[in-house]
Design an enzyme around this catalytic site. Structure first.
Site, PDB file in Angstrom:
ATOM      1  N   LYS A   1       0.857  -1.223  -0.016  1.00  0.00           N
ATOM      2  CA  LYS A   1      -0.030   0.040   0.129  1.00  0.00           C
ATOM      3  C   LYS A   1       0.862   1.371  -0.033  1.00  0.00           C
ATOM      4  O   LYS A   1       1.910   1.176   0.629  1.00  0.00           O
ATOM      5  CB  LYS A   1      -0.959  -0.202   1.235  1.00  0.00           C
ATOM      6  CG  LYS A   1      -1.903   0.872   1.341  1.00  0.00           C
ATOM      7  CD  LYS A   1      -2.545   0.646   2.447  1.00  0.00           C
ATOM      8  CE  LYS A   1      -3.907   1.862   2.930  1.00  0.00           C
ATOM      9  NZ  LYS A   1      -4.886   1.625   4.057  1.00  0.00           N
TER      10      LYS A   1
ATOM     11  N   SER B   1      -9.574   1.626   3.011  1.00  0.00           N
ATOM     12  CA  SER B   1      -8.744   2.335   2.179  1.00  0.00           C
ATOM     13  C   SER B   1      -7.949   1.550   1.522  1.00  0.00           C
ATOM     14  O   SER B   1      -7.040   1.824   0.367  1.00  0.00           O
ATOM     15  CB  SER B   1      -7.952   3.514   3.164  1.00  0.00           C
ATOM     16  OG  SER B   1      -7.017   2.828   4.085  1.00  0.00           O
TER      17      SER B   1
ATOM     18  N   SER C   1      -9.753  -0.871   7.108  1.00  0.00           N
ATOM     19  CA  SER C   1      -9.430  -0.852   5.858  1.00  0.00           C
ATOM     20  C   SER C   1      -8.721  -2.176   4.953  1.00  0.00           C
ATOM     21  O   SER C   1      -8.371  -1.861   3.860  1.00  0.00           O
ATOM     22  CB  SER C   1      -8.319   0.291   5.761  1.00  0.00           C
ATOM     23  OG  SER C   1      -9.235   1.607   5.733  1.00  0.00           O
TER      24      SER C   1
END
Ligand code: GLN
Length: 476
Positions: free
Chosen positions: A78, A153, A177
């Site tokens: 990420k 996210s 997330s």
């Protein structure tokens, strides 16, 4: 060419080690898949110079040298995880040109086992969001329907795994997330017990709940990578040693259903799916018990007070001086701060900074922040008591299947409500996994969440395996 996206992590490692195929071949396969699926907006950068790393691993094997547990496994991370020399932007205009000066512990651990960090994945700006639409790179699309959100996210990481662009991607989870996008895309994602994975070198907006974790296709791969990432780290004072509760593994388990969530779940369209999971567990010899976590219903309010407060404080360092892009029109010191922050942060980030400042302001501190802190303590105790009655607690991961892109972006409250089931584990620090189970009305994947007591990941995986095994038998 072999279909490496259909293989498990250990199978790929074995194949590379025994020279059935080369690490370079594996990496090229996944790089090509990333290029073919660029329109999903899941992967925002492929590090094309990493092929040399793959060749080095192949050479090492040829020379008969020992290689690590993830030899030649391409890993996507990420965009809030530091990898030395690579860009890390948190999907923010503010950090667009930031280059990592050092590697996070997560990256170091992966590289120590000869994994190849080969791509950066899309996310909501500073990990704030549940749809992966708050990103300078644009929305990440759902792996099963391009008109729908990926969830967030860590949307980019979940979609990358679901599309087979990498065998494993690393996400972070502050309030869901990892679990929510995993649920939306039909993959497995775990948020381990708080502290299990070092946060050193990870940019989180609320450090007291944030945990990194692996997103994979299978439970086996997930467990394999989690073990590698876990462990106390001298660079993170909140990190812990975690044995995952291996001694608690049993033949069958007591599965808790939370009394206070029952009515809410019964009103969901996906209730039939949840009932199906309970029936399946019963058929497999598990006992279903009702447990009480009285304040679980207040978790959402508590989360959206505590984490914006932390965001306000954590993001104060981004001021256009040290890390972030400086406003070109600033004429004095004050303007450097004000204009840089106004131009650099996106809408959702600004909303949370305002919220955080409000709940921390002297007039409201006791009414909001302090009260939320008390509630957090209470909730932790309630979970502890509940886990005396059961081995784990089962809920849906999300209230709904993935929604349309643009559907909730102008309605923050309805976006926050999506986090109903995931935030309790975050503010209590307990581990929770999302596993794919069934489909929603529109045919999109749904997920089940299994929460456990602190340091009982092994039990969570075990229960998840019972469900997945039963699913195969029943052909759901
Ligand atoms: N949707 C949650 C939020 O916006 C979760 C974010 C996260 O876990 N990073 O706060």
């Amino acid at each position: 060419m072999k279909e490496f996206d259909k293989m498990g992590i250990e199978e790929i490692v074995m194949g590379i080690k025994s020279q059935h195929f080369k690490s370079e071949e594996v990496l090229q396969f996944f790089i090509k898949k990333c290029e073919e699926n660029i329109d999903y907006n899941a992967v925002i950068e492929v590090f094309d110079d990493c092929l040399q790393k793959a060749r080095d691993i192949d050479d090492k094997i040829l020379r008969g040298e020992k290689v690590g547990l993830l030899a030649g496994i391409p890993v996507a991370i990420k965009d809030n995880i530091l990898c030395k020399g690579r860009k890390m932007s948190c999907a923010s205009k503010f950090l667009q040109d930031f280059v990592s000066p050092y590697s996070s512990t997560v990256v170091e651990k992966l590289e120590k086992e000869d994994a190849i960090i080969f791509a950066r994945t899309n996310m909501d700006e500073f990990a704030m969001g549940g749809s992966c639409e708050n990103s300078i790179y644009g929305a990440c699309k759902n792996a099963h329907d391009k008109t729908c959100v990926s969830g967030g996210s860590s949307g980019g990481s979940a979609v990358a795994v679901a599309l087979g662009l990498c065998p494993v991607a690393i996400g972070t989870d502050t309030g869901g997330s990892i679990r929510q996008p995993s649920s939306f895309n039909g993959v497995v994602g775990i948020k381990p017990t708080y502290g299990t994975i070092s946060r050193y070198g990870i940019t989180a907006f609320a450090s007291s709940t944030d945990q990194a974790g692996p997103i994979t296709k299978s439970l086996e791969d997930n467990e394999y990578v989690l073990k590698i990432l876990a462990g106390k780290d001298k660079n993170d004072g909140t990190s812990i040693d975690n044995d995952f509760g291996a001694r608690g593994v049993k033949q069958s388990y007591k599965i808790g259903i939370c009394k206070e969530l029952k009515e809410k779940i019964e009103r969901l369209e996906t209730y039939y799916n949840f009932k199906g999971a309970i029936k399946l567990l019963e058929d497999k010899g598990c006992e279903i018990v009702e447990v009480s976590v009285p304040h679980i219903v207040n978790s959402l309010a508590c989360y959206y007070i505590l984490t914006p407060a932390e965001a306000t404080s954590n993001l104060a360092r981004f001021d256009g001086v040290k890390y972030t892009t400086r406003s070109k029109t600033a004429k004095n010191v004050d303007e450097v701060f004000i204009k840089s922050r106004s131009e650099g942060f996106g809408r959702e980030v600004k909303r949370r900074i305002l919220l955080g400042n409000f709940v921390l302001s002297s007039g409201y501190f006791d009414a909001y922040y302090n009260k939320a802190k008390k509630l957090q303590t209470l909730l932790k105790k309630e979970f502890e008591l509940a886990f005396q009655e059961c081995d784990c607690i089962l809920t849906p991961t999300t209230p709904n299947e993935a929604f349309e892109i643009g559907g909730k972006i102008n309605d923050p409250i309805s976006m926050y409500l999506e986090d109903l089931f995931t935030v309790p584990a975050s503010i209590s620090g307990i581990p929770a996994i999302s596993i794919p189970f069934g489909k929603g009305k529109r045919g999109l994947p749904l997920g089940l969440q299994i929460m456990g007591a602190n340091r009982t990941e092994k039990i969570i995986y075990d229960v998840a395996k019972i469900i997945k095994g039963g699913e195969r038998d029943a052909r759901i």
